[in-house]
Design a protein around this motif. Sequence first.
Motif, PDB file in Angstrom:
ATOM      1  N   GLY A 112      39.751  47.924  35.680  1.00  0.00           N
ATOM      2  CA  GLY A 112      38.495  48.450  36.298  1.00  0.00           C
ATOM      3  C   GLY A 112      38.355  48.001  37.650  1.00  0.00           C
ATOM      4  O   GLY A 112      39.177  47.558  38.359  1.00  0.00           O
ATOM      5  N   GLU A 113      37.587  48.871  38.427  1.00  0.00           N
ATOM      6  CA  GLU A 113      37.101  48.982  40.004  1.00  0.00           C
ATOM      7  C   GLU A 113      36.613  47.655  40.155  1.00  0.00           C
ATOM      8  O   GLU A 113      35.969  46.995  39.461  1.00  0.00           O
ATOM      9  CB  GLU A 113      36.877  50.014  40.307  1.00  0.00           C
ATOM     10  CG  GLU A 113      37.954  50.986  40.289  1.00  0.00           C
ATOM     11  CD  GLU A 113      39.396  50.806  41.025  1.00  0.00           C
ATOM     12  OE1 GLU A 113      39.161  50.094  42.020  1.00  0.00           O
ATOM     13  OE2 GLU A 113      40.353  51.227  40.671  1.00  0.00           O
ATOM     14  N   MET A 114      35.819  47.529  41.438  1.00  0.00           N
ATOM     15  CA  MET A 114      35.162  46.509  41.967  1.00  0.00           C
ATOM     16  C   MET A 114      33.599  46.225  41.259  1.00  0.00           C
ATOM     17  O   MET A 114      33.192  45.316  40.998  1.00  0.00           O
ATOM     18  CB  MET A 114      34.675  46.776  43.483  1.00  0.00           C
ATOM     19  CG  MET A 114      34.265  45.656  44.281  1.00  0.00           C
ATOM     20  SD  MET A 114      34.709  45.760  46.109  1.00  0.00           S
ATOM     21  CE  MET A 114      33.915  47.279  46.430  1.00  0.00           C
ATOM     22  N   SER A 115      33.022  47.364  40.627  1.00  0.00           N
ATOM     23  CA  SER A 115      31.806  47.381  40.094  1.00  0.00           C
ATOM     24  C   SER A 115      31.993  47.103  38.421  1.00  0.00           C
ATOM     25  O   SER A 115      31.039  47.099  37.711  1.00  0.00           O
ATOM     26  CB  SER A 115      31.095  48.603  40.296  1.00  0.00           C
ATOM     27  OG  SER A 115      31.867  49.601  39.777  1.00  0.00           O
ATOM     28  N   ALA A 116      33.360  46.767  37.906  1.00  0.00           N
ATOM     29  CA  ALA A 116      33.561  46.742  36.548  1.00  0.00           C
ATOM     30  C   ALA A 116      32.655  45.579  36.170  1.00  0.00           C
ATOM     31  O   ALA A 116      32.310  44.429  36.880  1.00  0.00           O
ATOM     32  CB  ALA A 116      34.980  46.570  36.412  1.00  0.00           C
ATOM     33  N   THR A 117      32.255  45.787  34.856  1.00  0.00           N
ATOM     34  CA  THR A 117      31.375  44.525  34.093  1.00  0.00           C
ATOM     35  C   THR A 117      32.162  44.197  32.866  1.00  0.00           C
ATOM     36  O   THR A 117      31.754  43.305  32.289  1.00  0.00           O
ATOM     37  CB  THR A 117      30.044  45.145  33.827  1.00  0.00           C
ATOM     38  OG1 THR A 117      30.152  46.187  32.896  1.00  0.00           O
ATOM     39  CG2 THR A 117      29.259  45.317  34.899  1.00  0.00           C
ATOM     40  N   GLY A 118      33.512  44.666  32.571  1.00  0.00           N
ATOM     41  CA  GLY A 118      34.268  44.270  31.374  1.00  0.00           C
ATOM     42  C   GLY A 118      35.450  44.702  31.374  1.00  0.00           C
ATOM     43  O   GLY A 118      35.690  45.735  32.265  1.00  0.00           O
ATOM     44  N   PRO A 119      36.504  44.579  30.535  1.00  0.00           N
ATOM     45  CA  PRO A 119      36.206  43.453  29.339  1.00  0.00           C
ATOM     46  C   PRO A 119      36.491  42.074  29.824  1.00  0.00           C
ATOM     47  O   PRO A 119      37.036  41.856  30.947  1.00  0.00           O
ATOM     48  CB  PRO A 119      37.453  44.043  28.365  1.00  0.00           C
ATOM     49  CG  PRO A 119      38.587  44.773  29.386  1.00  0.00           C
ATOM     50  CD  PRO A 119      37.610  45.351  30.545  1.00  0.00           C
ATOM     51  N   VAL A 120      35.561  41.405  29.132  1.00  0.00           N
ATOM     52  CA  VAL A 120      35.541  40.119  29.373  1.00  0.00           C
ATOM     53  C   VAL A 120      36.677  39.040  28.844  1.00  0.00           C
ATOM     54  O   VAL A 120      36.691  39.269  27.478  1.00  0.00           O
ATOM     55  CB  VAL A 120      34.067  39.573  29.066  1.00  0.00           C
ATOM     56  CG1 VAL A 120      33.996  37.999  29.476  1.00  0.00           C
ATOM     57  CG2 VAL A 120      33.226  40.418  29.930  1.00  0.00           C
ATOM     58  N   GLY A 121      37.228  38.411  29.380  1.00  0.00           N
ATOM     59  CA  GLY A 121      38.364  37.429  28.777  1.00  0.00           C
ATOM     60  C   GLY A 121      37.976  35.956  29.181  1.00  0.00           C
ATOM     61  O   GLY A 121      37.153  35.809  30.070  1.00  0.00           O
ATOM     62  N   MET A 122      38.419  35.188  28.368  1.00  0.00           N
ATOM     63  CA  MET A 122      37.924  33.803  28.602  1.00  0.00           C
ATOM     64  C   MET A 122      39.350  32.796  28.200  1.00  0.00           C
ATOM     65  O   MET A 122      40.103  33.024  27.273  1.00  0.00           O
ATOM     66  CB  MET A 122      37.068  33.460  27.553  1.00  0.00           C
ATOM     67  CG  MET A 122      36.283  31.997  27.751  1.00  0.00           C
ATOM     68  SD  MET A 122      37.139  30.717  26.770  1.00  0.00           S
ATOM     69  CE  MET A 122      35.891  30.949  24.964  1.00  0.00           C
ATOM     70  N   ALA A 123      39.328  31.690  29.133  1.00  0.00           N
ATOM     71  CA  ALA A 123      40.528  30.862  28.824  1.00  0.00           C
ATOM     72  C   ALA A 123      39.974  29.580  29.320  1.00  0.00           C
ATOM     73  O   ALA A 123      39.278  29.190  30.033  1.00  0.00           O
ATOM     74  CB  ALA A 123      41.814  31.154  30.064  1.00  0.00           C
ATOM     75  N   CYS A 124      40.895  28.581  28.769  1.00  0.00           N
ATOM     76  CA  CYS A 124      40.530  27.262  28.900  1.00  0.00           C
ATOM     77  C   CYS A 124      41.929  26.388  28.836  1.00  0.00           C
ATOM     78  O   CYS A 124      42.961  26.650  28.144  1.00  0.00           O
ATOM     79  CB  CYS A 124      39.714  26.410  27.708  1.00  0.00           C
ATOM     80  SG  CYS A 124      39.173  24.994  28.189  1.00  0.00           S
ATOM     81  N   THR A 125      41.845  25.775  30.013  1.00  0.00           N
ATOM     82  CA  THR A 125      43.156  24.708  30.305  1.00  0.00           C
ATOM     83  C   THR A 125      42.786  23.425  30.581  1.00  0.00           C
ATOM     84  O   THR A 125      41.601  23.211  30.886  1.00  0.00           O
ATOM     85  CB  THR A 125      43.932  25.405  31.652  1.00  0.00           C
ATOM     86  OG1 THR A 125      43.083  25.454  32.732  1.00  0.00           O
ATOM     87  CG2 THR A 125      44.622  26.605  31.427  1.00  0.00           C
ATOM     88  N   ALA A 126      43.815  22.594  30.358  1.00  0.00           N
ATOM     89  CA  ALA A 126      43.376  20.966  30.719  1.00  0.00           C
ATOM     90  C   ALA A 126      44.565  20.449  31.080  1.00  0.00           C
ATOM     91  O   ALA A 126      45.709  20.695  30.626  1.00  0.00           O
ATOM     92  CB  ALA A 126      42.936  20.325  29.363  1.00  0.00           C
TER      93      ALA A 126
END
Length: 318
Positions: A112-126
């Motif tokens: 997407g471009e600047m105004s995109a709202t998705g798709p939403v990803g999620m990550a977690c690192t430690a």
Amino acid sequence: MADAVSNPEYAWFNGRLVPWDEARVHVFSPVVKYGTGIFEGLRGYWNASEEELYVFRLAEHLDRLAFGLKVMRFDAGPARAEMERAVLEVLRANRFRAPAHIRLSVFLEGDGEMSATGPVGMACTAVHRPPTKALTEGLAAGVVSWRRPEDSSQPMRVKANANYQNGRFAVQEARANGYGAALLLNGRGKLAEGPGMCVFLVRDGVAVTPSITSDILESITRDSVIELLREDLGIAVEEREVDRTELYAAEEVFFCGTAWEVTPVTSVDRLAVGDGAVGLVTRRLQERYFAVARGTVDARAAWRTAVYASEGSKRAAE
Ligand SMILES: Cc1ncc(COP(=O)(O)O)c(C=O)c1O
């Protein structure tokens, strides 16, 4: 166990544990092109006598992330329960038995471009994060020429990736001038915070910190410190506008934040804070903060989420 030099074995990425190197996004995604992401930094504290790792104030971090998602107008992303699971699973999978710094990131993938709202990803690192020398010795801070943007330009109370460009400029300027850390004023010339931490000073025995309308991040450690100072140490706290020169008048100055914990500042702009030694309020606060975070005292159990005990109870229930 994940150690200080090598990368941990696993990361959480879009709904499952993956080998560390497979947690990737595309170069054409909005998060790469425009920094369209938000995140939380959390800490896990190892309690050796209980053989337990405690995540500090997990619920409050998830609350702030939810606020950030709303302000950023992202499409519905992973549920809160999945985020909580990601934090606990990534610590368990890497068998952390040492202080850990956890990063929970929600970001825009796709093309997407600047105004995109998705798709939403999620990550977690430690990753492993041992205590710093500055915790005991303190450090020299300097006020930099860069200002924190105002809420009317870019809301700094959202923990958005893009906000950290401001922090990066501040750190570079502070380092170029020989300081260990930067302090930023806001657009109105009042004290705001450091590039990744809030700031307190102690004047005439009263702890003072910039108010939440000073273009700061609404820090969870700041909130914890206010409660510990008032209730556990019996020290009055004022949240208000703070002038730069009050830093020069203070008996004590310290930073606080998830990464910085409670770090003493022994000089500002090359002027000694107090007598230049780490102050008593700062030392007492550090002691209480670590005792509560590690669970070596019973107080404030609601601030601690046990990583391994809850794994045991989950298994027993299965
Ligand atoms: C700009 C900024 N201020 C303050 C803080 C402290 O916030 P918290 O105590 O929630 O970690 C952070 C993050 O750690 C930060 O990035």
